[in-house]
Design a protein around this motif. Sequence first.
Motif, PDB file in Angstrom:
ATOM      1  N   CYS A 296       0.836  -1.205   0.000  1.00 54.63           N
ATOM      2  CA  CYS A 296       0.000   0.000   0.000  1.00 54.63           C
ATOM      3  C   CYS A 296       0.869   1.253   0.000  1.00 54.63           C
ATOM      4  O   CYS A 296       0.621   2.207  -0.761  1.00 54.63           O
ATOM      5  CB  CYS A 296      -0.923   0.001   1.221  1.00 54.63           C
ATOM      6  N   GLY A 297       1.877   1.270   0.870  1.00 56.31           N
ATOM      7  CA  GLY A 297       2.771   2.420   0.918  1.00 56.31           C
ATOM      8  C   GLY A 297       3.535   2.607  -0.373  1.00 56.31           C
ATOM      9  O   GLY A 297       3.715   3.738  -0.849  1.00 56.31           O
ATOM     10  N   LEU A 298       3.964   1.510  -0.995  1.00 57.35           N
ATOM     11  CA  LEU A 298       4.687   1.586  -2.259  1.00 57.35           C
ATOM     12  C   LEU A 298       3.794   2.136  -3.364  1.00 57.35           C
ATOM     13  O   LEU A 298       4.232   2.951  -4.190  1.00 57.35           O
ATOM     14  CB  LEU A 298       5.204   0.194  -2.635  1.00 57.35           C
ATOM     15  N   GLY A 299       2.539   1.712  -3.379  1.00 64.21           N
ATOM     16  CA  GLY A 299       1.601   2.249  -4.355  1.00 64.21           C
ATOM     17  C   GLY A 299       1.402   3.743  -4.188  1.00 64.21           C
ATOM     18  O   GLY A 299       1.327   4.491  -5.172  1.00 64.21           O
ATOM     19  N   GLY A 300       1.309   4.185  -2.935  1.00 63.39           N
ATOM     20  CA  GLY A 300       1.162   5.618  -2.684  1.00 63.39           C
ATOM     21  C   GLY A 300       2.368   6.410  -3.147  1.00 63.39           C
ATOM     22  O   GLY A 300       2.224   7.469  -3.771  1.00 63.39           O
ATOM     23  N   LEU A 301       3.555   5.915  -2.846  1.00 64.68           N
ATOM     24  CA  LEU A 301       4.778   6.600  -3.283  1.00 64.68           C
ATOM     25  C   LEU A 301       4.876   6.653  -4.805  1.00 64.68           C
ATOM     26  O   LEU A 301       5.277   7.671  -5.379  1.00 64.68           O
ATOM     27  CB  LEU A 301       6.003   5.891  -2.707  1.00 64.68           C
ATOM     28  N   ILE A 317      -0.993   5.963 -13.951  1.00 62.52           N
ATOM     29  CA  ILE A 317      -1.849   6.175 -12.786  1.00 62.52           C
ATOM     30  C   ILE A 317      -2.369   4.850 -12.236  1.00 62.52           C
ATOM     31  O   ILE A 317      -2.343   4.603 -11.026  1.00 62.52           O
ATOM     32  CB  ILE A 317      -3.032   7.106 -13.143  1.00 62.52           C
ATOM     33  N   MET A 318      -2.831   3.990 -13.132  1.00 62.32           N
ATOM     34  CA  MET A 318      -3.550   2.804 -12.673  1.00 62.32           C
ATOM     35  C   MET A 318      -2.635   1.697 -12.133  1.00 62.32           C
ATOM     36  O   MET A 318      -3.088   0.882 -11.324  1.00 62.32           O
ATOM     37  CB  MET A 318      -4.413   2.249 -13.811  1.00 62.32           C
ATOM     38  N   ILE A 319      -1.385   1.650 -12.541  1.00 62.91           N
ATOM     39  CA  ILE A 319      -0.487   0.637 -11.970  1.00 62.91           C
ATOM     40  C   ILE A 319      -0.263   0.875 -10.469  1.00 62.91           C
ATOM     41  O   ILE A 319      -0.398  -0.051  -9.657  1.00 62.91           O
ATOM     42  CB  ILE A 319       0.838   0.568 -12.743  1.00 62.91           C
ATOM     43  N   PRO A 320       0.067   2.111 -10.033  1.00 70.03           N
ATOM     44  CA  PRO A 320       0.158   2.343  -8.585  1.00 70.03           C
ATOM     45  C   PRO A 320      -1.170   2.123  -7.867  1.00 70.03           C
ATOM     46  O   PRO A 320      -1.191   1.599  -6.747  1.00 70.03           O
ATOM     47  CB  PRO A 320       0.593   3.812  -8.491  1.00 70.03           C
ATOM     48  N   VAL A 321      -2.285   2.512  -8.512  1.00 69.54           N
ATOM     49  CA  VAL A 321      -3.602   2.287  -7.910  1.00 69.54           C
ATOM     50  C   VAL A 321      -3.847   0.795  -7.728  1.00 69.54           C
ATOM     51  O   VAL A 321      -4.340   0.342  -6.681  1.00 69.54           O
ATOM     52  CB  VAL A 321      -4.705   2.925  -8.785  1.00 69.54           C
ATOM     53  N   GLY A 322      -3.502   0.000  -8.748  1.00 65.65           N
ATOM     54  CA  GLY A 322      -3.670  -1.440  -8.656  1.00 65.65           C
ATOM     55  C   GLY A 322      -2.790  -2.059  -7.593  1.00 65.65           C
ATOM     56  O   GLY A 322      -3.202  -2.982  -6.874  1.00 65.65           O
ATOM     57  N   LEU A 323      -1.570  -1.572  -7.461  1.00 63.91           N
ATOM     58  CA  LEU A 323      -0.650  -2.066  -6.438  1.00 63.91           C
ATOM     59  C   LEU A 323      -1.213  -1.810  -5.049  1.00 63.91           C
ATOM     60  O   LEU A 323      -1.171  -2.679  -4.164  1.00 63.91           O
ATOM     61  CB  LEU A 323       0.714  -1.384  -6.600  1.00 63.91           C
ATOM     62  N   PHE A 324      -1.740  -0.610  -4.857  1.00 59.64           N
ATOM     63  CA  PHE A 324      -2.345  -0.279  -3.568  1.00 59.64           C
ATOM     64  C   PHE A 324      -3.539  -1.183  -3.284  1.00 59.64           C
ATOM     65  O   PHE A 324      -3.686  -1.707  -2.177  1.00 59.64           O
ATOM     66  CB  PHE A 324      -2.782   1.188  -3.536  1.00 59.64           C
ATOM     67  N   VAL A 382      -1.375  13.664  -3.817  1.00 61.56           N
ATOM     68  CA  VAL A 382      -1.059  14.096  -2.453  1.00 61.56           C
ATOM     69  C   VAL A 382      -1.915  13.368  -1.421  1.00 61.56           C
ATOM     70  O   VAL A 382      -1.404  12.822  -0.440  1.00 61.56           O
ATOM     71  CB  VAL A 382      -1.246  15.624  -2.318  1.00 61.56           C
ATOM     72  N   VAL A 383      -3.239  13.356  -1.645  1.00 61.90           N
ATOM     73  CA  VAL A 383      -4.161  12.809  -0.648  1.00 61.90           C
ATOM     74  C   VAL A 383      -3.983  11.304  -0.500  1.00 61.90           C
ATOM     75  O   VAL A 383      -3.828  10.783   0.606  1.00 61.90           O
ATOM     76  CB  VAL A 383      -5.619  13.154  -1.010  1.00 61.90           C
ATOM     77  N   MET A 384      -3.992  10.585  -1.615  1.00 64.77           N
ATOM     78  CA  MET A 384      -3.861   9.130  -1.534  1.00 64.77           C
ATOM     79  C   MET A 384      -2.515   8.695  -0.951  1.00 64.77           C
ATOM     80  O   MET A 384      -2.472   7.867  -0.031  1.00 64.77           O
ATOM     81  CB  MET A 384      -4.077   8.495  -2.903  1.00 64.77           C
ATOM     82  N   PRO A 385      -1.371   9.207  -1.438  1.00 62.46           N
ATOM     83  CA  PRO A 385      -0.102   8.808  -0.825  1.00 62.46           C
ATOM     84  C   PRO A 385      -0.025   9.148   0.663  1.00 62.46           C
ATOM     85  O   PRO A 385       0.522   8.371   1.454  1.00 62.46           O
ATOM     86  CB  PRO A 385       0.937   9.601  -1.622  1.00 62.46           C
ATOM     87  N   ALA A 391      -1.150   5.022   7.097  1.00 60.16           N
ATOM     88  CA  ALA A 391      -1.495   3.677   7.568  1.00 60.16           C
ATOM     89  C   ALA A 391      -0.246   2.858   7.869  1.00 60.16           C
ATOM     90  O   ALA A 391      -0.174   2.169   8.893  1.00 60.16           O
ATOM     91  CB  ALA A 391      -2.360   2.978   6.520  1.00 60.16           C
ATOM     92  N   LEU A 392       0.736   2.941   6.986  1.00 57.19           N
ATOM     93  CA  LEU A 392       1.988   2.201   7.202  1.00 57.19           C
ATOM     94  C   LEU A 392       2.716   2.708   8.445  1.00 57.19           C
ATOM     95  O   LEU A 392       3.259   1.926   9.233  1.00 57.19           O
ATOM     96  CB  LEU A 392       2.883   2.332   5.972  1.00 57.19           C
TER      97      LEU A 392
END
Length: 417
Positions: A296-301, A317-324, A382-385, A391-392
């Motif tokens: 989750c943290g990696l996706g945000g970063l 955009i969607m690869i980090p979203v999918g990772l999260f 900004v908000v999602m990361p 959380a992490l």
Amino acid sequence: MTKAQGTHPGPWLSAGRTAAFGALLVTIGPLSMALYTPALPTLTDVFQTTSAVAKLTLTVYFAGFTVAQLICGPLSDAYGRRPIILGFFSLYLVGSLMAWFAPNIETLLLSRLIQGIGASSGVAVARAIVRDQFSGEAGARIMNLLALMLGIAPAFSPTIGALVLGAFGLQAVFLLMVVYAACILVLTLTVLPETNLYRDAKLIQPRYILSSYWTLLKSFEFLRPSLILGLTIGVIYTMSTILPFVLIDQLGLSPLQFGLGMLLQSGSFFAGALATRFLLIKFTTKVLLNPALFLCGLGGLALFGVTHFGQLSFVGIMIPVGLFAFGAAMAMPALSMQGLDPFPGIAGSASALMGFMQMACGFLGSLVAAVIVPDPVVALGVVMPGMALGALFLHLLPFKKRAMEDEAVTHSGKPPR
């Protein structure tokens, strides 16, 4: 307090049926947004309003959903799970009918608020039904099955919503919500037994409600996993208010393309839940929680990097979203059971407060995205990361457990005195 008078009104649900029915209940929240989000830009044209007001239809839904959970949870502890599902889903059905026939944006805003209040029972009661029958790793496996099924409907809902929108118009999207609510009501009447054997009408008295919530809020065993889960799932709710304006308005996707593209997010959540199901054969949920939250943290970063330093694109955009989303699905079973396990007597209240934290985080995230950071691309980066890394951080931050002050509530199921 003793168990409710009489025997259990029906057989306990199997693990599979518990997960399936629970998934139908919790899905109402994301379904009410996933079907609807492809229509947000269209809504501005149909009702001759602005994108800010269009976003407000999601915000009022969040508000009703978030606050009402705090009431329907204790109600289900006091009177049982079935009557609360029937009452609140009937209210959701009324709100869906109002939205279907809404003549103006004001009526639509009111109907979305009513929908949010009605749908609140889905999350609050579903987890309590699981906790009524299962605990520990067994309960976590049910929660994983619930997450697995939860990934299916939102995966296809944006596509279905976009197809219905293109073929039949905005009102038909709300008609689907009417049909879904009607199905839940019929299944509750015909299939679901009452699982709460500790129901007691005294639990709805204000002093009992406040005492139950105070017991939860001062408990390390409840608060930490609930806050982590709130931030994690809150990211998904927040993204539902941002992504349509980024992918449709900024990148030029059509509503149908957007719906198809959202399969990556929901499909990743489904894949994470499926992977967790197989990993639970060899590992405990506690072991899986670390890599889940790191994903989750990696996706945000990654999303922060793409929106600030990279070329904006759908794939970027969607690869980090999918990772999260993959990591969030892995984390959900462990966090849910960690927060619920110590509280069998007030499982409805615990589930409701846990759900409140999730929706509150989603509401605050969407509010920040709509008001404080109005540029959707900046908000996405900004908000999602920030929420994912928060959380992490909570997970890694060492806490000292505090002793539970009300053992009667947490372990015997008795109400606070």
